[in-house]
Design a protein around this motif. Structure first.
Motif: not given
Length: 500
Positions: A208-210, A254-262, A274-280
């Motif tokens: 829900s949060i994501l 993973l699916r959201a990153i691969q497909e670019g959709e939610i 359309d999102i740029r991902f930075i992880s830590a």
């Protein structure tokens, strides 16, 4: 041109009183009657707001939620909280959420004037710094070592493209600062920067949060929620503590990153993002993959451009610059602080320490020393706890100087309140038992319940690692979400207060 103040309060009588008081002080103002309208006004890119007078309790979106949303979007406009209740728990919640000041209604004209003048000065300084430096001054790195020169070079390359970045390093090394600096130098610099602490989200609310949810999608979903992906659309999503994300959530991410959709919870509509991902992460994700705790396919999706941030002990030549930066920062913020510099002996002491808490711990140590210092120069005696650890001195031997050293051991600056003045009033207490002792038997000679032993171990770990919850979770061998759940389960209120 007079400063412009945004007033957000659902009480029409209070709105009129505050608006009139602000006008008498010579400021222009705009007024909204709820949290949703306030958030719209604050996030409007064309809005010119110098300070915000924000009611803490409103029926649609409360003040705490608004301040958290501002922090996630990197909006630094000073917020002065208004509330009818001035209890310490309310003050703590407001300050931790990022409040600049706190006013209890009804507000006196003199108190309102002082709060607004101070807030507007801060806003003016923020504007000046941003104009001088291009990107906001808060994204400036204080470092001169070769190790950090390499990090800077990688940051510049990362900012020049849109590829996913994975920032690795110990807690307190400044991973979020690096992520924000990359965003500030990229083509998405004027777009949202949304932070998600993956270790602090309850497992049942992660999706829900994501991705958001529709009204009525589940019990308690009384309103529609857009989710972090939609908030970050067009900008950058910073996934902090990515190693803490449960496996089930990793699949959906993973699916959201691969497909670019939610697909929001309870919705049949697919939404493109359309999102740029930075992880830590401060965890060894390769080891987590081998242990079955992290998906290999997700790792390779996120780890396209890795940046490893060295620990402070690996770049002790940066310590002098950092110390002088913190001294100057606190001197500006607290005029009562007398120190203007640091002695060579004290600086050598700081460089001899291994700093397990990294830059965050160094910053806390400098603040405590500023509180202690009676002269214009920080001395070795102003760092009693560091002196004890470097030279192997029993901390109890340092407690004979009128309580000064006890005051120096206040909780970390990023725990409890983020206000240095409030942190100075806290008193550190020794753990109830030595580190190598855990009382297994009770007073009757019977074995104590396991829950008591676990609660005691968690409380000790939080104290031992200075409230650094990521480090506590790592040392205990549990995830941060599990740690927070256990804090609530065992009613460890004081430990929870020291979080973040």
């Amino acid at each position: 041109m007079s400063a412009h103040i945004l007033i957000a309060d659902d009480d029409p009588v209070q709105r009129r009183l505050i608006e009139a008081a602000v006008g008498r002080l010579g400021y222009s103002s705009s007024v909204v009657d709820g949290g949703a309208k306030a958030l719209d006004a604050i996030t409007d890119p064309d809005a010119q707001i110098d300070a915000i007078l924000l009611d803490l309790v409103m029926p649609d979106i409360d003040g705490l939620t608004i301040m958290r949303a501002m922090r996630e979007r990197d909006i630094e406009t000073p917020v002065i909280v208004l509330t009818a209740q001035g209890g310490i728990d309310v003050v703590i919640s407001a300050m931790r959420a990022g409040a600049f000041d706190f006013l209890v209604k009804p507000v006196s004209p003199e108190r309102l004037k002082c709060a607004l003048e101070a807030a507007i000065k801060v806003k003016t300084r923020q504007t000046r710094d941003a104009g001088e430096n291009g990107a906001s001054a808060r994204h400036r790195m204080i470092a001169g070592s070769e190790a950090m020169d390499r990090v800077r070079a990688l940051m510049r390359k990362a900012a020049a493209s849109d590829i996913p970045v994975l920032i690795e390093g110990d807690s307190g090394t400044g991973k979020e600062l690096i992520a924000r600096a990359i965003q500030a130098e990229s083509i998405r610099s004027n777009k949202p920067f949304v932070v998600v602490n993956c270790g602090a989200i309850p497992e049942n609310l992660i999706e829900s949060i994501l991705f958001g949810h529709e009204k009525g999608a589940f019990t308690g979903a009384t309103e529609k929620h857009t989710g972090k992906f939609v908030e970050a659309n067009g900008g950058t999503l910073f996934l902090d503590e990515i190693g803490e994300l449960p496996l089930e959530a990793q699949v959906k991410l993973l699916r959201a990153i691969q497909e670019g959709e939610i697909e929001p919870v309870g919705s049949r509509t697919i939404r493109k993002v359309d999102i740029r991902f930075i992880s830590a992460t401060n965890r060894d994700l390769i080891a987590a993959i081998k242990a079955g705790r992290f998906r290999e396919d997700l790792f390779y999706r996120l780890n396209v451009f890795p940046i490893l941030v060295p620990a402070l002990r690996q770049r002790d030549t940066d310590i002098p610059q950092l110390v002088h930066h913190f001294i100057e920062m606190y001197r500006r913020e607290q005029r009562s602080f007398r120190a203007r510099g640091i002695s060579p002996e004290a600086l050598a002491l700081l460089q001899a320490h291994d700093w397990p808490g990294n830059i965050r711990q160094l910053q806390n140590a400098v603040f405590r020393a500023m509180v202690l210092c009676d002269g214009k120069t920080l001395q070795v005696s102003d760092f009693p706890q560091i002196q004890a650890q470097v030279h192997g001195i029993d901390p109890e031997e340092l407690s004979g100087a009128g309580g000064r050293e006890t005051l120096a051991s206040t909780p970390p600056l990023d725990s409890a309140l983020s206000s240095p003045a409030d942190s100075a009033n806290s008193v550190w207490r020794e753990p109830a038992q030595p580190a190598d002792m855990l009382r297994i038997l009770d007073s009757t000679g019977n074995v104590r319940p396991l829950v008591e032993l676990e609660a005691e171990a968690i409380a000790f770990a939080i104290d031992h690692y200075g409230g650094q919850m990521s480090e506590v979770a790592r040392r205990l061998g549990i995830g941060r979400s599990t740690l927070y759940r256990k804090l609530k389960e065992y009613n460890l209120d004081q430990a929870e207060l020291a979080a973040e």
